[in-house]
Every structure is written in structure tokens, then in C-alpha cells.
Design an enzyme around this catalytic site. Structure first.
Site, PDB file in Angstrom:
ATOM      1  N   LYS A  64      15.530  20.485   7.503  1.00 22.73           N
ATOM      2  CA  LYS A  64      15.649  20.553   6.033  1.00 22.73           C
ATOM      3  C   LYS A  64      16.401  19.323   5.510  1.00 22.73           C
ATOM      4  O   LYS A  64      15.917  18.613   4.637  1.00 22.73           O
ATOM      5  CB  LYS A  64      16.381  21.840   5.611  1.00 22.73           C
ATOM      6  CG  LYS A  64      15.733  23.119   6.121  1.00 22.73           C
ATOM      7  CD  LYS A  64      16.469  24.364   5.651  1.00 22.73           C
ATOM      8  CE  LYS A  64      17.876  24.528   6.207  1.00 22.73           C
ATOM      9  NZ  LYS A  64      17.971  24.712   7.667  1.00 22.73           N
TER      10      LYS A  64
ATOM     11  N   ARG B  85      21.761  16.514  17.673  1.00 22.68           N
ATOM     12  CA  ARG B  85      22.074  16.039  16.320  1.00 22.68           C
ATOM     13  C   ARG B  85      23.435  15.349  16.272  1.00 22.68           C
ATOM     14  O   ARG B  85      24.411  15.815  16.852  1.00 22.68           O
ATOM     15  CB  ARG B  85      22.083  17.208  15.325  1.00 22.68           C
ATOM     16  CG  ARG B  85      22.608  16.778  13.959  1.00 22.68           C
ATOM     17  CD  ARG B  85      22.268  17.709  12.856  1.00 22.68           C
ATOM     18  NE  ARG B  85      22.831  19.042  13.032  1.00 22.68           N
ATOM     19  CZ  ARG B  85      22.554  20.063  12.232  1.00 22.68           C
ATOM     20  NH1 ARG B  85      21.703  19.898  11.234  1.00 22.68           N
ATOM     21  NH2 ARG B  85      23.087  21.243  12.444  1.00 22.68           N
TER      22      ARG B  85
ATOM     23  N   ARG C 256      28.520  18.223  14.708  1.00 18.63           N
ATOM     24  CA  ARG C 256      29.073  19.204  13.774  1.00 18.63           C
ATOM     25  C   ARG C 256      29.785  20.314  14.548  1.00 18.63           C
ATOM     26  O   ARG C 256      29.355  20.694  15.623  1.00 18.63           O
ATOM     27  CB  ARG C 256      27.932  19.816  12.938  1.00 18.63           C
ATOM     28  CG  ARG C 256      27.774  19.153  11.599  1.00 18.63           C
ATOM     29  CD  ARG C 256      26.566  19.558  10.843  1.00 18.63           C
ATOM     30  NE  ARG C 256      26.300  20.987  10.732  1.00 18.63           N
ATOM     31  CZ  ARG C 256      25.306  21.493   9.991  1.00 18.63           C
ATOM     32  NH1 ARG C 256      24.513  20.683   9.314  1.00 18.63           N
ATOM     33  NH2 ARG C 256      25.105  22.788   9.930  1.00 18.63           N
TER      34      ARG C 256
ATOM     35  N   ARG D  31      24.078  31.584  14.022  1.00 18.58           N
ATOM     36  CA  ARG D  31      23.319  31.104  12.855  1.00 18.58           C
ATOM     37  C   ARG D  31      21.856  31.514  12.960  1.00 18.58           C
ATOM     38  O   ARG D  31      21.234  31.895  11.958  1.00 18.58           O
ATOM     39  CB  ARG D  31      23.450  29.571  12.744  1.00 18.58           C
ATOM     40  CG  ARG D  31      24.822  29.148  12.221  1.00 18.58           C
ATOM     41  CD  ARG D  31      25.181  27.730  12.618  1.00 18.58           C
ATOM     42  NE  ARG D  31      24.307  26.734  12.060  1.00 18.58           N
ATOM     43  CZ  ARG D  31      24.075  25.544  12.619  1.00 18.58           C
ATOM     44  NH1 ARG D  31      24.652  25.223  13.766  1.00 18.58           N
ATOM     45  NH2 ARG D  31      23.286  24.687  12.029  1.00 18.58           N
TER      46      ARG D  31
ATOM     47  N   ARG E  37      20.101  32.096   0.748  1.00 19.99           N
ATOM     48  CA  ARG E  37      19.920  32.480   2.150  1.00 19.99           C
ATOM     49  C   ARG E  37      19.773  33.979   2.298  1.00 19.99           C
ATOM     50  O   ARG E  37      19.531  34.457   3.407  1.00 19.99           O
ATOM     51  CB  ARG E  37      21.170  32.073   2.939  1.00 19.99           C
ATOM     52  CG  ARG E  37      21.108  30.721   3.564  1.00 19.99           C
ATOM     53  CD  ARG E  37      22.483  30.463   4.153  1.00 19.99           C
ATOM     54  NE  ARG E  37      22.409  29.741   5.385  1.00 19.99           N
ATOM     55  CZ  ARG E  37      22.414  28.419   5.478  1.00 19.99           C
ATOM     56  NH1 ARG E  37      22.460  27.686   4.405  1.00 19.99           N
ATOM     57  NH2 ARG E  37      22.398  27.849   6.656  1.00 19.99           N
TER      58      ARG E  37
HETATM   59  P1  AP5 Z   1      18.468  18.638  10.176  1.00 21.80           P
HETATM   60  O1  AP5 Z   1      17.603  17.998   9.155  1.00 21.80           O
HETATM   61  O2  AP5 Z   1      19.906  18.272  10.227  1.00 21.80           O
HETATM   62  O3  AP5 Z   1      18.271  20.219  10.170  1.00 21.80           O
HETATM   63  P2  AP5 Z   1      18.616  21.303   9.061  1.00 21.80           P
HETATM   64  O4  AP5 Z   1      17.423  22.171   8.894  1.00 21.80           O
HETATM   65  O5  AP5 Z   1      19.172  20.644   7.840  1.00 21.80           O
HETATM   66  O6  AP5 Z   1      19.697  22.126   9.849  1.00 21.80           O
HETATM   67  P3  AP5 Z   1      21.156  22.635   9.458  1.00 21.80           P
HETATM   68  O7  AP5 Z   1      21.805  22.988  10.768  1.00 21.80           O
HETATM   69  O8  AP5 Z   1      21.892  21.671   8.581  1.00 21.80           O
HETATM   70  O9  AP5 Z   1      20.820  23.899   8.671  1.00 21.80           O
HETATM   71  P4  AP5 Z   1      21.729  25.103   8.456  1.00 21.80           P
HETATM   72  O10 AP5 Z   1      20.916  25.872   7.485  1.00 21.80           O
HETATM   73  O11 AP5 Z   1      22.139  25.804   9.690  1.00 21.80           O
HETATM   74  O12 AP5 Z   1      23.096  24.450   7.941  1.00 21.80           O
HETATM   75  P5  AP5 Z   1      23.680  24.186   6.503  1.00 21.80           P
HETATM   76  O13 AP5 Z   1      24.263  22.847   6.521  1.00 21.80           O
HETATM   77  O14 AP5 Z   1      22.747  24.580   5.429  1.00 21.80           O
HETATM   78  O15 AP5 Z   1      17.783  18.322  11.611  1.00 21.80           O
HETATM   79  C1  AP5 Z   1      18.395  18.776  12.810  1.00 21.80           C
HETATM   80  C2  AP5 Z   1      18.236  17.672  13.894  1.00 21.80           C
HETATM   81  O16 AP5 Z   1      16.852  17.523  14.207  1.00 21.80           O
HETATM   82  C3  AP5 Z   1      18.725  16.307  13.426  1.00 21.80           C
HETATM   83  O17 AP5 Z   1      19.347  15.687  14.527  1.00 21.80           O
HETATM   84  C4  AP5 Z   1      17.447  15.555  13.053  1.00 21.80           C
HETATM   85  O18 AP5 Z   1      17.565  14.165  13.293  1.00 21.80           O
HETATM   86  C5  AP5 Z   1      16.418  16.180  13.993  1.00 21.80           C
HETATM   87  N1  AP5 Z   1      15.085  16.269  13.402  1.00 21.80           N
HETATM   88  C6  AP5 Z   1      14.772  16.605  12.110  1.00 21.80           C
HETATM   89  N2  AP5 Z   1      13.434  16.598  11.955  1.00 21.80           N
HETATM   90  C7  AP5 Z   1      12.894  16.281  13.161  1.00 21.80           C
HETATM   91  C8  AP5 Z   1      11.547  16.137  13.631  1.00 21.80           C
HETATM   92  N3  AP5 Z   1      10.480  16.297  12.807  1.00 21.80           N
HETATM   93  N4  AP5 Z   1      11.360  15.830  14.935  1.00 21.80           N
HETATM   94  C9  AP5 Z   1      12.434  15.646  15.765  1.00 21.80           C
HETATM   95  N5  AP5 Z   1      13.727  15.763  15.367  1.00 21.80           N
HETATM   96  C10 AP5 Z   1      13.944  16.084  14.074  1.00 21.80           C
HETATM   97  O19 AP5 Z   1      24.854  25.291   6.456  1.00 21.80           O
HETATM   98  C11 AP5 Z   1      25.975  25.195   7.310  1.00 21.80           C
HETATM   99  C12 AP5 Z   1      26.872  26.403   7.106  1.00 21.80           C
HETATM  100  O20 AP5 Z   1      27.345  26.446   5.731  1.00 21.80           O
HETATM  101  C13 AP5 Z   1      26.208  27.769   7.304  1.00 21.80           C
HETATM  102  O21 AP5 Z   1      26.164  28.151   8.664  1.00 21.80           O
HETATM  103  C14 AP5 Z   1      27.138  28.672   6.466  1.00 21.80           C
HETATM  104  O22 AP5 Z   1      28.336  28.918   7.136  1.00 21.80           O
HETATM  105  C15 AP5 Z   1      27.440  27.789   5.259  1.00 21.80           C
HETATM  106  N6  AP5 Z   1      26.449  27.998   4.191  1.00 21.80           N
HETATM  107  C16 AP5 Z   1      25.541  27.089   3.733  1.00 21.80           C
HETATM  108  N7  AP5 Z   1      24.787  27.620   2.756  1.00 21.80           N
HETATM  109  C17 AP5 Z   1      25.231  28.905   2.593  1.00 21.80           C
HETATM  110  C18 AP5 Z   1      24.819  29.973   1.755  1.00 21.80           C
HETATM  111  N8  AP5 Z   1      23.791  29.850   0.901  1.00 21.80           N
HETATM  112  N9  AP5 Z   1      25.487  31.155   1.855  1.00 21.80           N
HETATM  113  C19 AP5 Z   1      26.518  31.303   2.698  1.00 21.80           C
HETATM  114  N10 AP5 Z   1      26.935  30.329   3.552  1.00 21.80           N
HETATM  115  C20 AP5 Z   1      26.289  29.138   3.492  1.00 21.80           C
END
Ligand code: AP5
Length: 239
Positions: free
Chosen positions: A31, A145, A178, A189, A106
């Protein structure tokens, strides 16, 4: 301007693209990797709740300290904090013309909150893009990552390496793993995604807003699929 924030640019005058878009997918689906391109294409602000919380954690704010206790365990930050954070961010000027939301909503409860909030301003959700990837690929992506401490840009040691190891090509900041990319937090997660976020897909599907893309394969190809998928959404009857 941080890498994760995109001001209105290319599609500013284009009324045909959806302007209030949600990106959903499991942790590591890509994402964050796709949001810059997609938000630029749509000409809207990119808003990631994870990035907002991480900025608070980095700035050692009270909100950041509270959020961090949940984030390191892979738990959801409570709605009491999350909903206020989103409400404040959506009230900022750059979100008035549209936004790409990454990581929010979410849960169904968060989606209902968002719908009600948008209704107050006479708008609604135009499209929801689901990025689909299998679990073994997710684990490979998260394990490799590396995230920039300065601008939040994600890299991957194998699939998307920066030119100089340990340094962000976008801003020169130091890269690090991270805190929540440890095995235990990743498992939590993924469990939470199944329990809390998967029901949200049906919620949006029933409202005719959901479009799913295959998020496997090279980053550029996934980006092209995402752009073409949002272009196919019928956002005339907003939710
Ligand atoms: P990346 O693009 O970083 O993946 P992502 O989908 O953004 O994954 P996240 O781990 O950031 O999502 P998340 O939803 O768990 O975390 P968030 O930050 O929202 O890609 C991952 C890796 O793959 C990278 O190394 C990239 O280079 C590689 N890659 C990408 N595309 C590729 C491809 N096509 N081929 C090969 N490699 C590829 O949330 C973090 C925390 O915040 C949550 O756990 C929670 O505690 C809190 N939080 C956030 N939002 C909320 C909410 N709405 N409610 C409550 N708590 C929340």
C-alpha cells in the site's frame, strides 16, 4: 514536503477520476509503496494513519507515546486516538479536494465513522481499492523491508533496494527495520487483518465501491494495475 504527502498536481483539473479513495490490503501488501504514484495520478492528498502515528512516535508526543504501546505489539491503536487523528487530518486544506487513505478505515466501525464525517461535508467515499497478495509473499516483503527514518519511504533489500545500502534514495535518510516488523507483531497484524479488516471488504463490496487488484509482481506493474482499476470504478453514486 515529506515523501508520503502528495499535494494536488496532475489530476487537479480532472473531474473524471475518483477523488476520495481508500486503499486496503494486509500488512506488506505494498500500500505504502503504491500510494505516492497513485495519489499523484489522482491529484489528491496521501494520508496514511500508520505514517501519522509514526511521526508522533518520532516526535515523542503524548499521542505518539500512547500509540506506540499498541503499534509495537501489532495491535490497533484505539479509536479514541485514531478517529480524532483522522478527523483532524481530513480537516487540513490539502484534503479538501480529495484524498487517498492508506490504513484507514480498518474496521467497520471506522468505516461508518468516515462515511458520517464525509456526509457532513456533502461528500462520500468514491472507491475502495483492495490489494491482494498471498501470505508467503507478505512475509517475504515484510522481512526485507527497510523504512526511511526521515521521510517514511519503504525499500526492500531484495525487491526494491536503494542505490546505497542503508540510505534512502529519496532524501538520504537512514534506513531501519520497523519495530512492528518482528515475527510476533507481524503475526498479530495478519490475524487482526483477518478478524477486523476482512469484514470491511464485504461492507464496501455491498455498496458497490470495492475493486480488487492482484498486487503480486513488479512494483511498476502493480502501480499500472492500481491506476487502471481506480479508473474503472463507477463513483457516480457515492457511498
Ligand atoms: P509496503 O508498501 O511498505 O507495504 P504496506 O502495505 O504499506 O504495509 P504496512 O506494513 O505499512 O501496512 P500496515 O497496514 O501493517 O501498517 P500501517 O503503517 O498502516 O511494502 C512492504 C515491503 O514490500 C516493502 O519493503 C516494499 O519495498 C516491498 N514491496 C512493495 N511492493 C512490492 C512488489 N510489488 N514486489 C516486491 N516487493 C514489494 O500501520 C501500522 C500500525 O499503525 C498498525 O499496526 C496499527 O497499530 C496502527 N494503525 C494504523 N492505522 C490504524 C487504524 N486505522 N486503526 C488503528 N490502528 C492503526
Amino acid at each position: 514536503m515529506p515523501w508520503t504527502e502528495t499535494s494536488r498536481t496532475t489530476a487537479e483539473a480532472n473531474q473524471d477520476v475518483p477523488r476520495r479513495v481508500i486503499l486496503i490490503g494486509p500488512p506488506g501488501a505494498g500500500k505504502g509503496t503504491q500510494t505516492h504514484t497513485l495519489a499523484t495520478h489522482l491529484g489528491v492528498a496521501h494520508i496514511s494513519t500508520g505514517d501519522l502515528f509514526r511521526r508522533h512516535v518520532g516526535g515523542r508526543t503524548v499521542l505518539g507515546e500512547r500509540a506506540q504501546t499498541f503499534m509495537v505489539r501489532g495491535e490497533l491503536v484505539p479509536n479514541e486516538i485514531t478517529l480524532a487523528t483522522v478527523r483532524n487530518r481530513l480537516a487540513e486544506g490539502d484534503a479538501a479536494g480529495g484524498f487517498l487513505l492508506d490504513g484507514f478505515p480498518r474496521t467497520v466501525e471506522q468505516a461508518v465513522f468516515l462515511q458520517q464525517l464525509l456526509r457532513q461535508s456533502g461528500t462520500g467515499i468514491d472507491a475502495v481499492l483492495e490489494m491482494h497478495v498471498e501470505e508467503d509473499e507478505i512475509v517475504r516483503r515484510l522481512a526485507g523491508r527497510r523504512t526511511c527514518r526521515e521521510c517514511g519511504r519503504s525499500w526492500h533489500v531484495e525487491f526494491d533496494p536503494p542505490r546505497a545500502e542503508g540510505s534512502c534514495d529519496a532524501c538520504g535518510g537512514a534506513l531501519a527495520q520497523r519495530d512492528d516488523d518482528r515475527e510476533e507483531a507481524i503475526r498479530r497484524r495478519l490475524d487482526l487483518y483477518e478478524q477486523e479488516t476482512r469484514p470491511l471488504l464485504d461492507f464496501f463490496r455491498e455498496r458497490g465501491l470495492l475493486v480488487r487488484i492482484d498486487a503480486r509482481g513488479p512494483v511498476a506493474e502493480v502501480g499500472e494495475r492500481a491506476i487502471s482499476a481506480v479508473g474503472t470504478t463507477d463513483h457516480s453514486g457515492r457511498s
